[in-house]
Design a protein around this motif. Sequence first.
Motif, PDB file in Angstrom:
ATOM      1  N   ALA A  44      -1.041   3.060 -15.099  1.00 18.92           N
ATOM      2  CA  ALA A  44      -1.141   3.363 -16.519  1.00 18.92           C
ATOM      3  C   ALA A  44      -1.128   4.876 -16.769  1.00 18.92           C
ATOM      4  O   ALA A  44      -0.507   5.355 -17.721  1.00 18.92           O
ATOM      5  CB  ALA A  44      -2.414   2.745 -17.088  1.00 18.92           C
ATOM      6  N   ALA A  45      -1.824   5.625 -15.908  1.00 21.57           N
ATOM      7  CA  ALA A  45      -1.868   7.082 -16.073  1.00 21.57           C
ATOM      8  C   ALA A  45      -0.493   7.702 -15.868  1.00 21.57           C
ATOM      9  O   ALA A  45      -0.115   8.652 -16.560  1.00 21.57           O
ATOM     10  CB  ALA A  45      -2.880   7.687 -15.104  1.00 21.57           C
ATOM     11  N   TRP A  61       0.804  -1.211   0.000  1.00 17.49           N
ATOM     12  CA  TRP A  61       0.000   0.000   0.000  1.00 17.49           C
ATOM     13  C   TRP A  61       0.844   1.273   0.000  1.00 17.49           C
ATOM     14  O   TRP A  61       0.482   2.260  -0.639  1.00 17.49           O
ATOM     15  CB  TRP A  61      -0.948   0.000   1.200  1.00 17.49           C
ATOM     16  N   GLY A  62       1.962   1.254   0.684  1.00 22.55           N
ATOM     17  CA  GLY A  62       2.810   2.436   0.694  1.00 22.55           C
ATOM     18  C   GLY A  62       3.309   2.774  -0.703  1.00 22.55           C
ATOM     19  O   GLY A  62       3.308   3.941  -1.123  1.00 22.55           O
ATOM     20  N   LEU A  63       3.724   1.744  -1.434  1.00 22.15           N
ATOM     21  CA  LEU A  63       4.191   1.931  -2.803  1.00 22.15           C
ATOM     22  C   LEU A  63       3.059   2.462  -3.685  1.00 22.15           C
ATOM     23  O   LEU A  63       3.244   3.408  -4.463  1.00 22.15           O
ATOM     24  CB  LEU A  63       4.723   0.615  -3.352  1.00 22.15           C
ATOM     25  N   TRP A  64       1.893   1.873  -3.561  1.00 23.07           N
ATOM     26  CA  TRP A  64       0.761   2.281  -4.390  1.00 23.07           C
ATOM     27  C   TRP A  64       0.333   3.715  -4.097  1.00 23.07           C
ATOM     28  O   TRP A  64       0.025   4.470  -5.017  1.00 23.07           O
ATOM     29  CB  TRP A  64      -0.416   1.335  -4.167  1.00 23.07           C
ATOM     30  N   MET A  65       0.308   4.073  -2.828  1.00 22.73           N
ATOM     31  CA  MET A  65      -0.077   5.451  -2.499  1.00 22.73           C
ATOM     32  C   MET A  65       0.964   6.450  -2.994  1.00 22.73           C
ATOM     33  O   MET A  65       0.653   7.585  -3.345  1.00 22.73           O
ATOM     34  CB  MET A  65      -0.300   5.604  -1.003  1.00 22.73           C
ATOM     35  N   GLY A  66       2.214   5.999  -3.048  1.00 20.49           N
ATOM     36  CA  GLY A  66       3.246   6.839  -3.645  1.00 20.49           C
ATOM     37  C   GLY A  66       2.981   7.076  -5.121  1.00 20.49           C
ATOM     38  O   GLY A  66       3.216   8.180  -5.634  1.00 20.49           O
ATOM     39  N   GLU A  67       2.479   6.056  -5.815  1.00 20.73           N
ATOM     40  CA  GLU A  67       2.118   6.213  -7.229  1.00 20.73           C
ATOM     41  C   GLU A  67       0.962   7.193  -7.396  1.00 20.73           C
ATOM     42  O   GLU A  67       0.936   7.982  -8.350  1.00 20.73           O
ATOM     43  CB  GLU A  67       1.752   4.852  -7.830  1.00 20.73           C
ATOM     44  N   VAL A  68      -0.008   7.141  -6.476  1.00 14.02           N
ATOM     45  CA  VAL A  68      -1.139   8.070  -6.537  1.00 14.02           C
ATOM     46  C   VAL A  68      -0.649   9.507  -6.380  1.00 14.02           C
ATOM     47  O   VAL A  68      -1.046  10.403  -7.125  1.00 14.02           O
ATOM     48  CB  VAL A  68      -2.185   7.735  -5.448  1.00 14.02           C
ATOM     49  N   GLU A  69       0.221   9.743  -5.404  1.00 19.72           N
ATOM     50  CA  GLU A  69       0.711  11.107  -5.174  1.00 19.72           C
ATOM     51  C   GLU A  69       1.615  11.579  -6.311  1.00 19.72           C
ATOM     52  O   GLU A  69       1.598  12.758  -6.673  1.00 19.72           O
ATOM     53  CB  GLU A  69       1.425  11.193  -3.825  1.00 19.72           C
ATOM     54  N   LYS A  70       2.391  10.660  -6.877  1.00 20.06           N
ATOM     55  CA  LYS A  70       3.192  11.019  -8.046  1.00 20.06           C
ATOM     56  C   LYS A  70       2.282  11.455  -9.192  1.00 20.06           C
ATOM     57  O   LYS A  70       2.555  12.435  -9.889  1.00 20.06           O
ATOM     58  CB  LYS A  70       4.049   9.838  -8.502  1.00 20.06           C
ATOM     59  N   LEU A  71       1.166  10.734  -9.365  1.00 27.45           N
ATOM     60  CA  LEU A  71       0.221  11.073 -10.418  1.00 27.45           C
ATOM     61  C   LEU A  71      -0.423  12.430 -10.164  1.00 27.45           C
ATOM     62  O   LEU A  71      -0.569  13.240 -11.083  1.00 27.45           O
ATOM     63  CB  LEU A  71      -0.850   9.989 -10.512  1.00 27.45           C
ATOM     64  N   ARG A  72      -0.787  12.692  -8.913  1.00 30.59           N
ATOM     65  CA  ARG A  72      -1.390  13.985  -8.581  1.00 30.59           C
ATOM     66  C   ARG A  72      -0.425  15.121  -8.935  1.00 30.59           C
ATOM     67  O   ARG A  72      -0.803  16.128  -9.531  1.00 30.59           O
ATOM     68  CB  ARG A  72      -1.715  14.019  -7.090  1.00 30.59           C
ATOM     69  N   GLU A  73       0.842  14.961  -8.548  1.00 31.35           N
ATOM     70  CA  GLU A  73       1.831  16.003  -8.809  1.00 31.35           C
ATOM     71  C   GLU A  73       2.087  16.166 -10.309  1.00 31.35           C
ATOM     72  O   GLU A  73       2.215  17.296 -10.811  1.00 31.35           O
ATOM     73  CB  GLU A  73       3.125  15.662  -8.082  1.00 31.35           C
TER      74      GLU A  73
END
Length: 389
Positions: free
Chosen positions: A283-284, A62-74
Amino acid sequence: METSATAVQTAELFDAEEFRRQFPPLEKMVHLASCSQGALSTQLNSSLSDLTSSLTDSGAPWGLWMGEVEKLRERFARFINADPDEIAIVSSASEGAYQVASSFRWDERPGILTSALEFPSVGHVWRAQAAQGSQVHMISDRVDALNAVEWESAINDSLSLVSAPLVSYHDGARPPLREITDLAHTAGARMFVDAYQGAGVVPIDVKELDCDYLVTGSLKYMLGLAGVAFLYVKDGITSERSPELTGWFGRVDPFAFDPELVDYPTTARRFEAGTPAVPAVYAANAGLGILERVDQAQAYEHVSRLSDQLAAGLSDLGIRMSRPADPEHRGPQVAIYDEDPARLSQWLFERGIVTAPRGEILRLSLHYYTTPEDIETALAALRQFRSVR
């Protein structure tokens, strides 16, 4: 603020030829359906492999995945010249539109102004607010909706929200957004922009647009997959009502796990709800990673040249088009009329040409990976179709 180009500090920008090489399937097909789903890139394939590897290696990372979410937001914030706190990660443009609509009180200013350019899903969201007291007004003619004067005559102080697309899904038409936004703001209304049919190929700067809300998603021209969308909420905008569609990602601290505390962040994250679609997030990120290495203005000039080439060829064939007369109102697709667009689309597909039928229209959409040879191939196929039909 950094642009999407300067954010990639060491990587060189792609020219059109190098950009195209990121999409191996284009060696065997002509992809003219980016208005529906972007072409498959090497990076997208690799990103999904990274996701499956994370499951194999860590089980529940989950930590890795949430990092991907925040990277996408930025990344997305940088891509449209916004701040990450102005971006909510949602599941679809429909959800983003609903989150905006449900945050209004419609008692004092019940009006919503939309137009025939609107994608049906967004229009459905606006009309569903009638149960809360809203009243939808519409510019019902697509050509009229390209004229700022028509918007001016329809905008008044009874409106809370004005909605227009960056690019119309129907035929790629582009309304005068900045003029519409200025008219909305003068009347005390907020401006909502659906950018799904343009983001990724039409340059976007929300500071220049001055819109209050903008929604788009990761498939189509942004080269990802369905399941992730972005809602931009202009800094400082507060909600008249707290979003009713909410969840643990709509909390100040999603990982507090307190079922009794329904606290909303002051940022755009207050519009988020449940767990993001992690595969679509990967993917995004892959799609935006490619687009970061593109000069958006240069890419759109490329697309505009090819759309003119396509339109000229269609005109020579005597094929009727739905295309604005004014070049300023043209987007990244050319739409043609046919008595059976789905049949024509299938006929072209059998010859390696991917298109996107909608109603009475067959849409031929272009991206930076489209080449003049692609255009000539499509025109030759259409010439053959007309000779055998």
